[in-house]
Design a protein around this motif. Sequence first.
Motif, mmCIF file in Angstrom:
data_model
loop_
_atom_site.group_PDB
_atom_site.id
_atom_site.type_symbol
_atom_site.label_atom_id
_atom_site.label_comp_id
_atom_site.label_asym_id
_atom_site.label_seq_id
_atom_site.Cartn_x
_atom_site.Cartn_y
_atom_site.Cartn_z
ATOM 1 N N PHE A 37 3.793 -7.073 -10.988
ATOM 2 C CA PHE A 37 3.738 -6.407 -9.695
ATOM 3 C C PHE A 37 3.944 -7.404 -8.567
ATOM 4 O O PHE A 37 4.606 -7.129 -7.607
ATOM 5 C CB PHE A 37 2.397 -5.699 -9.515
ATOM 6 C CG PHE A 37 2.074 -4.773 -10.648
ATOM 7 C CD1 PHE A 37 2.739 -3.569 -10.775
ATOM 8 C CD2 PHE A 37 1.153 -5.123 -11.602
ATOM 9 C CE1 PHE A 37 2.465 -2.716 -11.827
ATOM 10 C CE2 PHE A 37 0.865 -4.278 -12.652
ATOM 11 C CZ PHE A 37 1.530 -3.073 -12.770
ATOM 12 N N SER A 38 3.342 -8.540 -8.697
ATOM 13 C CA SER A 38 3.472 -9.609 -7.711
ATOM 14 C C SER A 38 2.993 -10.891 -8.371
ATOM 15 O O SER A 38 1.876 -10.935 -8.887
ATOM 16 C CB SER A 38 2.625 -9.310 -6.480
ATOM 17 O OG SER A 38 2.590 -10.434 -5.623
ATOM 18 N N TYR B 292 -4.838 -6.397 -6.992
ATOM 19 C CA TYR B 292 -4.117 -5.275 -7.583
ATOM 20 C C TYR B 292 -4.961 -4.001 -7.543
ATOM 21 O O TYR B 292 -4.470 -2.924 -7.212
ATOM 22 C CB TYR B 292 -3.695 -5.598 -9.019
ATOM 23 C CG TYR B 292 -3.005 -4.451 -9.692
ATOM 24 C CD1 TYR B 292 -1.744 -4.025 -9.261
ATOM 25 C CD2 TYR B 292 -3.607 -3.776 -10.742
ATOM 26 C CE1 TYR B 292 -1.116 -2.959 -9.862
ATOM 27 C CE2 TYR B 292 -2.982 -2.702 -11.351
ATOM 28 C CZ TYR B 292 -1.733 -2.295 -10.908
ATOM 29 O OH TYR B 292 -1.117 -1.236 -11.505
ATOM 30 N N LYS C 149 -8.539 11.511 -7.503
ATOM 31 C CA LYS C 149 -7.387 12.190 -6.895
ATOM 32 C C LYS C 149 -7.327 13.653 -7.338
ATOM 33 O O LYS C 149 -7.091 14.539 -6.525
ATOM 34 C CB LYS C 149 -6.085 11.469 -7.244
ATOM 35 C CG LYS C 149 -5.942 10.131 -6.527
ATOM 36 C CD LYS C 149 -4.611 9.432 -6.701
ATOM 37 C CE LYS C 149 -3.857 9.714 -7.957
ATOM 38 N NZ LYS C 149 -2.666 8.876 -8.127
ATOM 39 N N LYS D 53 -4.995 -2.626 -4.097
ATOM 40 C CA LYS D 53 -3.695 -1.992 -3.835
ATOM 41 C C LYS D 53 -3.622 -0.615 -4.490
ATOM 42 O O LYS D 53 -3.112 0.337 -3.884
ATOM 43 C CB LYS D 53 -2.569 -2.895 -4.334
ATOM 44 C CG LYS D 53 -1.181 -2.352 -4.083
ATOM 45 C CD LYS D 53 -0.130 -3.324 -4.582
ATOM 46 C CE LYS D 53 1.299 -2.885 -4.413
ATOM 47 N NZ LYS D 53 1.595 -1.522 -4.154
ATOM 48 N N MET D 54 -4.140 -0.493 -5.703
ATOM 49 C CA MET D 54 -4.134 0.804 -6.383
ATOM 50 C C MET D 54 -4.825 1.868 -5.532
ATOM 51 O O MET D 54 -4.302 2.972 -5.356
ATOM 52 C CB MET D 54 -4.875 0.707 -7.732
ATOM 53 C CG MET D 54 -4.167 -0.031 -8.813
ATOM 54 S SD MET D 54 -5.233 -0.316 -10.268
ATOM 55 C CE MET D 54 -5.807 1.316 -10.676
ATOM 56 N N TRP D 55 -6.008 1.536 -5.041
ATOM 57 C CA TRP D 55 -6.794 2.505 -4.270
ATOM 58 C C TRP D 55 -6.138 2.792 -2.917
ATOM 59 O O TRP D 55 -6.085 3.946 -2.491
ATOM 60 C CB TRP D 55 -8.227 2.012 -4.103
ATOM 61 C CG TRP D 55 -9.006 2.156 -5.367
ATOM 62 C CD1 TRP D 55 -9.131 1.243 -6.383
ATOM 63 C CD2 TRP D 55 -9.737 3.304 -5.800
ATOM 64 N NE1 TRP D 55 -9.896 1.749 -7.402
ATOM 65 C CE2 TRP D 55 -10.287 3.011 -7.077
ATOM 66 C CE3 TRP D 55 -10.003 4.550 -5.232
ATOM 67 C CZ2 TRP D 55 -11.065 3.924 -7.779
ATOM 68 C CZ3 TRP D 55 -10.792 5.447 -5.930
ATOM 69 C CH2 TRP D 55 -11.302 5.137 -7.185
ATOM 70 N N VAL D 56 -5.637 1.764 -2.251
ATOM 71 C CA VAL D 56 -4.989 1.964 -0.948
ATOM 72 C C VAL D 56 -3.709 2.787 -1.119
ATOM 73 O O VAL D 56 -3.448 3.712 -0.342
ATOM 74 C CB VAL D 56 -4.715 0.603 -0.268
ATOM 75 C CG1 VAL D 56 -3.818 0.770 0.945
ATOM 76 C CG2 VAL D 56 -6.035 -0.060 0.119
ATOM 77 N N ASP D 57 -2.921 2.482 -2.146
ATOM 78 C CA ASP D 57 -1.689 3.241 -2.395
ATOM 79 C C ASP D 57 -1.980 4.715 -2.690
ATOM 80 O O ASP D 57 -1.131 5.577 -2.472
ATOM 81 C CB ASP D 57 -0.892 2.634 -3.551
ATOM 82 C CG ASP D 57 -0.236 1.315 -3.191
ATOM 83 O OD1 ASP D 57 -0.257 0.927 -1.993
ATOM 84 O OD2 ASP D 57 0.289 0.658 -4.111
ATOM 85 N N ALA D 58 -3.176 4.993 -3.196
ATOM 86 C CA ALA D 58 -3.567 6.369 -3.506
ATOM 87 C C ALA D 58 -4.140 7.092 -2.281
ATOM 88 O O ALA D 58 -4.518 8.259 -2.366
ATOM 89 C CB ALA D 58 -4.583 6.382 -4.641
ATOM 90 N N GLY D 59 -4.218 6.385 -1.138
ATOM 91 C CA GLY D 59 -4.682 7.023 0.089
ATOM 92 C C GLY D 59 -6.115 6.706 0.491
ATOM 93 O O GLY D 59 -6.613 7.231 1.486
ATOM 94 N N ASN E 150 -7.979 2.857 -13.234
ATOM 95 C CA ASN E 150 -6.960 3.890 -13.446
ATOM 96 C C ASN E 150 -7.593 5.245 -13.727
ATOM 97 O O ASN E 150 -7.206 6.259 -13.136
ATOM 98 C CB ASN E 150 -6.028 3.512 -14.608
ATOM 99 C CG ASN E 150 -4.974 2.514 -14.217
ATOM 100 O OD1 ASN E 150 -4.494 2.522 -13.089
ATOM 101 N ND2 ASN E 150 -4.620 1.646 -15.135
#
Length: 108
Positions: free
Chosen positions: A74-75, A83, A45, A86-92, A38
């Motif tokens: 989350f799942s 997870y 970012k 997913k955090m890194w991919v969701d951030a681009g 995080n």
Amino acid sequence: MTVGEMIKKHGKSMDMYERIKTIMSRVGYSTNYVGIHNVLLDLCKKKNIKQEDLPVLVIFSDGHFNSQINTSCFSPKMTTHEYVLKMWVDAGYTSPPQIVYWNLAANK
């Protein structure tokens, strides 16, 4: 205040020696693995760090990662590793930075 919060708050005025001294001056830490991502992701970012410029993340631990990491909200079938991805991919990003795990407990 955690060491991570302390370094984040005062890090600009600390050289590497001071950061290590701060970390070593405290005991009883836990490895908040998701928290590490995080903080690093937030910093990357804010500074617009490109994928190819992501730092190598070195995790120094005695092997006792926080057991309270609960990604089931989350799942139900998502692992902590999934997870974090997913955090890194969701951030681009296409993936998290390269991660090196360094076990400080020689007996494990």
